[in-house]
Design an enzyme around this catalytic site. Structure first.
Site, PDB file in Angstrom:
ATOM      1  N   CYS A 112     -27.011 -10.336  -5.271  1.00 31.07           N
ATOM      2  CA  CYS A 112     -25.903  -9.078  -5.219  1.00 31.07           C
ATOM      3  C   CYS A 112     -26.499  -8.173  -5.528  1.00 31.07           C
ATOM      4  O   CYS A 112     -25.569  -6.876  -4.611  1.00 31.07           O
ATOM      5  CB  CYS A 112     -24.504  -9.898  -6.076  1.00 31.07           C
ATOM      6  SG  CYS A 112     -24.495 -11.678  -5.923  1.00 31.07           S
ATOM      7  N   HIS A 257     -20.493  -4.279  -4.023  1.00 28.36           N
ATOM      8  CA  HIS A 257     -20.423  -5.843  -3.793  1.00 28.36           C
ATOM      9  C   HIS A 257     -18.889  -6.505  -3.534  1.00 28.36           C
ATOM     10  O   HIS A 257     -18.095  -6.325  -4.461  1.00 28.36           O
ATOM     11  CB  HIS A 257     -21.502  -6.451  -4.682  1.00 28.36           C
ATOM     12  CG  HIS A 257     -21.509  -7.608  -4.482  1.00 28.36           C
ATOM     13  ND1 HIS A 257     -21.572  -7.942  -3.619  1.00 28.36           N
ATOM     14  CD2 HIS A 257     -21.293  -8.307  -5.662  1.00 28.36           C
ATOM     15  CE1 HIS A 257     -22.182  -9.376  -3.641  1.00 28.36           C
ATOM     16  NE2 HIS A 257     -21.413  -9.554  -5.239  1.00 28.36           N
ATOM     17  N   ASN A 287     -18.609 -13.981  -0.349  1.00 28.53           N
ATOM     18  CA  ASN A 287     -19.737 -12.884  -1.143  1.00 28.53           C
ATOM     19  C   ASN A 287     -21.334 -13.512   0.100  1.00 28.53           C
ATOM     20  O   ASN A 287     -21.231 -14.210  -0.474  1.00 28.53           O
ATOM     21  CB  ASN A 287     -19.481 -13.264  -2.222  1.00 28.53           C
ATOM     22  CG  ASN A 287     -20.142 -13.045  -3.585  1.00 28.53           C
ATOM     23  OD1 ASN A 287     -21.526 -12.282  -3.150  1.00 28.53           O
ATOM     24  ND2 ASN A 287     -20.413 -12.952  -4.246  1.00 28.53           N
TER      25      ASN A 287
HETATM   26  O1  UT7 Z   1     -22.105 -12.508  -6.586  1.00 25.92           O
HETATM   27  C1  UT7 Z   1     -22.202 -12.409  -7.337  1.00 25.92           C
HETATM   28  C2  UT7 Z   1     -21.132 -12.370  -8.539  1.00 25.92           C
HETATM   29  N1  UT7 Z   1     -20.405 -12.828  -8.845  1.00 25.92           N
HETATM   30  C3  UT7 Z   1     -18.937 -12.582  -9.159  1.00 25.92           C
HETATM   31  O2  UT7 Z   1     -19.151 -11.241  -9.090  1.00 25.92           O
HETATM   32  C4  UT7 Z   1     -18.083 -13.218  -9.273  1.00 25.92           C
HETATM   33  C5  UT7 Z   1     -17.534 -13.470 -10.178  1.00 25.92           C
HETATM   34  N2  UT7 Z   1     -16.602 -14.311 -11.166  1.00 25.92           N
HETATM   35  C6  UT7 Z   1     -14.871 -14.446  -9.925  1.00 25.92           C
HETATM   36  O3  UT7 Z   1     -15.147 -13.882  -8.846  1.00 25.92           O
HETATM   37  C7  UT7 Z   1     -14.659 -15.323 -10.409  1.00 25.92           C
HETATM   38  O4  UT7 Z   1     -14.580 -15.720 -11.932  1.00 25.92           O
HETATM   39  C8  UT7 Z   1     -13.849 -16.732  -9.701  1.00 25.92           C
HETATM   40  C9  UT7 Z   1     -13.389 -16.854  -8.210  1.00 25.92           C
HETATM   41  C10 UT7 Z   1     -15.924 -17.741  -8.846  1.00 25.92           C
HETATM   42  C11 UT7 Z   1     -13.470 -17.958 -10.654  1.00 25.92           C
HETATM   43  O5  UT7 Z   1     -11.539 -17.418 -10.326  1.00 25.92           O
HETATM   44  P1  UT7 Z   1     -11.180 -17.666 -11.633  1.00 25.92           P
HETATM   45  O6  UT7 Z   1      -9.831 -16.925 -11.406  1.00 25.92           O
HETATM   46  O7  UT7 Z   1     -12.550 -16.899 -12.657  1.00 25.92           O
HETATM   47  O8  UT7 Z   1     -11.627 -18.985 -12.316  1.00 25.92           O
HETATM   48  P2  UT7 Z   1     -11.593 -19.487 -12.925  1.00 25.92           P
HETATM   49  O9  UT7 Z   1     -13.175 -19.535 -13.458  1.00 25.92           O
HETATM   50  O10 UT7 Z   1     -11.566 -19.251 -14.546  1.00 25.92           O
HETATM   51  O11 UT7 Z   1     -11.069 -21.263 -13.047  1.00 25.92           O
HETATM   52  C12 UT7 Z   1      -9.558 -21.575 -13.338  1.00 25.92           C
HETATM   53  C13 UT7 Z   1      -9.359 -22.819 -12.834  1.00 25.92           C
HETATM   54  C14 UT7 Z   1     -10.483 -23.596 -13.071  1.00 25.92           C
HETATM   55  O12 UT7 Z   1      -9.018 -24.920 -13.519  1.00 25.92           O
HETATM   56  P3  UT7 Z   1      -8.805 -25.348 -14.998  1.00 25.92           P
HETATM   57  O13 UT7 Z   1      -9.955 -25.307 -15.931  1.00 25.92           O
HETATM   58  O14 UT7 Z   1      -7.683 -23.975 -15.101  1.00 25.92           O
HETATM   59  O15 UT7 Z   1      -8.270 -26.492 -14.425  1.00 25.92           O
HETATM   60  C15 UT7 Z   1     -10.904 -24.190 -12.331  1.00 25.92           C
HETATM   61  O16 UT7 Z   1     -12.058 -25.007 -12.209  1.00 25.92           O
HETATM   62  O17 UT7 Z   1      -9.523 -22.790 -11.287  1.00 25.92           O
HETATM   63  C16 UT7 Z   1     -10.137 -24.035 -11.074  1.00 25.92           C
HETATM   64  N3  UT7 Z   1     -11.036 -23.756  -9.665  1.00 25.92           N
HETATM   65  C17 UT7 Z   1     -10.547 -24.060  -8.487  1.00 25.92           C
HETATM   66  N4  UT7 Z   1      -9.503 -23.815  -8.529  1.00 25.92           N
HETATM   67  C18 UT7 Z   1      -9.365 -24.465  -6.504  1.00 25.92           C
HETATM   68  C19 UT7 Z   1     -11.723 -22.988 -10.042  1.00 25.92           C
HETATM   69  N5  UT7 Z   1     -12.644 -22.340  -8.415  1.00 25.92           N
HETATM   70  C20 UT7 Z   1     -11.691 -23.381  -7.661  1.00 25.92           C
HETATM   71  C21 UT7 Z   1     -11.274 -23.726  -6.703  1.00 25.92           C
HETATM   72  N6  UT7 Z   1     -10.285 -24.076  -5.794  1.00 25.92           N
HETATM   73  N7  UT7 Z   1     -12.195 -23.059  -5.250  1.00 25.92           N
END
Ligand code: UT7
Length: 343
Positions: A112, A257, A287
């Site tokens: 990225c 980004h 993204n």
């Molecule tokens: O491009 C390269 C650089 N990339 C980035 O900068 C990405 C950086 N990370 C992020 O943007 C975020 O961490 C994400 C968008 C990937 C995830 O968001 P988050 O708020 O950090 O969610 P999380 O990973 O902490 O997950 C929270 C909950 C989890 O469920 P539990 O364990 O709390 O029951 C996940 O399983 O959300 C769940 N979850 C989803 N739920 C519905 C993860 N993805 C999804 C989804 N739909 N698509």
């Protein structure tokens, strides 16, 4: 005196197929509400079978050259994580298809952060007098790397390409004149596992072990990447501003980004920059990895947000881990003709 590289043309390309959050929710355990509130993304463009990264790069490149009013470039640098093949690089194909002849052409792999790294490389070539006009492209068919069963990545990424033409102009004393000014780049290879496609490389081929299931797919530790991205993008932006002698108040646009609207807002907050100065394009494209910054710039031009003389800072964080920022004064460009998202 060394010349100053200036952007003289910009172009973008998006595959026509649009996938909305509701479309994804029909195939995965996710909802429009989760994706919008956690990421800011509403839809993304996705390549159809048969469309490759070079197809998108060639279209964006042709549009950037047309916008610059030229059909020539003597260097092509392509940032991509999704080259058409593992070998050879995709940039020579792009150069040949654009009719640029036998110019030097190579890929840059910084995920990225790739576009900032590619811009740095082309800038260095122009400043050193090794090239006079460079085509710098960020292009991805990133969705081809995704595990269709993994909601944590399938909901986030999209495909597309953006390109700029960089031309050398003799240096001028006026610091308000358009041009690419300063870079701050960095990497931390101890974080290689945060964003990875573990299979498909020499590491797997020389291993006696069977590949892990799904090793061919993109994997990301979202939470760890989120915090590292906010920290590195904020620190790197500060370093690039410092090198240019700019205060935060002097910045017109932060073009980060486009990974997550919450990351962009957090970076703006860390910098004490009003959030409305962070250019947002990811709501309509997701993204797009190495394509995200040039796509956001093209969209900013199309919508009349970026204006000649604006002080712009680019910043990115990606796999590697890699990060990078650049300061530039925005040039006076002809209007961008092509849409940068679906209507
Ligand atoms: O491009 C390269 C650089 N990339 C980035 O900068 C990405 C950086 N990370 C992020 O943007 C975020 O961490 C994400 C968008 C990937 C995830 O968001 P988050 O708020 O950090 O969610 P999380 O990973 O902490 O997950 C929270 C909950 C989890 O469920 P539990 O364990 O709390 O029951 C996940 O399983 O959300 C769940 N979850 C989803 N739920 C519905 C993860 N993805 C999804 C989804 N739909 N698509």
């Amino acid at each position: 005196m060394a010349p100053t590289p200036v952007i003289t043309g910009i172009g973008a390309s998006l595959p026509p197929r649009v996938v909305t959050n509701d479309d994804l929710a029909r195939q995965l355990d996710t909802t429009d509400e989760w994706i919008r509130t956690r990421t800011g993304i509403s839809r993304r463009h996705v390549v159809q079978p048969g469309t490759t990264t070079s197809d998108l790069a060639v279209e964006a490149g042709a549009r950037a050259l047309k916008n610059a009013g030229t059909s020539d470039a003597d260097l092509v640098v392509l940032a991509t994580t999704t080259p058409d093949r593992p070998c050879p690089a995709t940039a020579p194909t792009v150069a040949a298809r654009l009719g640029l002849g036998t110019v030097p052409a190579f890929d840059v792999a910084a995920v990225c952060s790739g576009f900032v790294y590619a811009l740095y490389t082309a800038t260095a070539a122009l400043v050193a007098g090794q090239a006079r006009t460079a085509l710098v492209v960020g292009a991805e068919s990133f969705t081809t790397l995704l595990n269709p069963r993994d909601r944590t990545t399938a909901a986030i990424f999209g495909d597309g390409a953006g390109a700029v033409v960089l031309s050398a102009r003799p240096d001028a004393a006026d610091p308000k004149q358009a041009g690419i000014l300063h870079f701050d780049l960095g990497s931390d290879g101890t974080l290689a596992d945060l964003i990875t496609v573990p299979g498909g490389g020499a590491e797997q081929r020389t291993s006696a072990r069977e590949p892990e299931p799904d090793a061919q797919y993109f994997q990301m530790d979202g939470r760890a990447v989120f915090s590292a991205a906010v920290r590195r993008m904020s620190d790197s932006t500060r370093a690039a501003l410092g090198a240019s002698g700019w205060s935060v108040e002097q910045v017109d646009w932060l073009v980060g980004h486009q990974a997550n609207v919450r990351i962009l807002t957090a970076v703006a907050e860390q910098l004490d920059l009003p959030p409305e100065k962070a250019l947002i394009h990811l709501d309509r494209v997701g993204n797009t990895s190495a394509a995200s910054i040039p796509l956001a710039l093209a969209d900013g031009c199309l919508r009349g947000r970026l204006k000649a003389g604006d002080r712009v800072v680019l910043t990115a964080f990606g796999g590697g881990a890699t990060w990078g920022s650049a300061t530039l004064v925005w040039p006076d460009l002809p209007p961008v003709e092509n849409p940068t998202t679906a209507p």
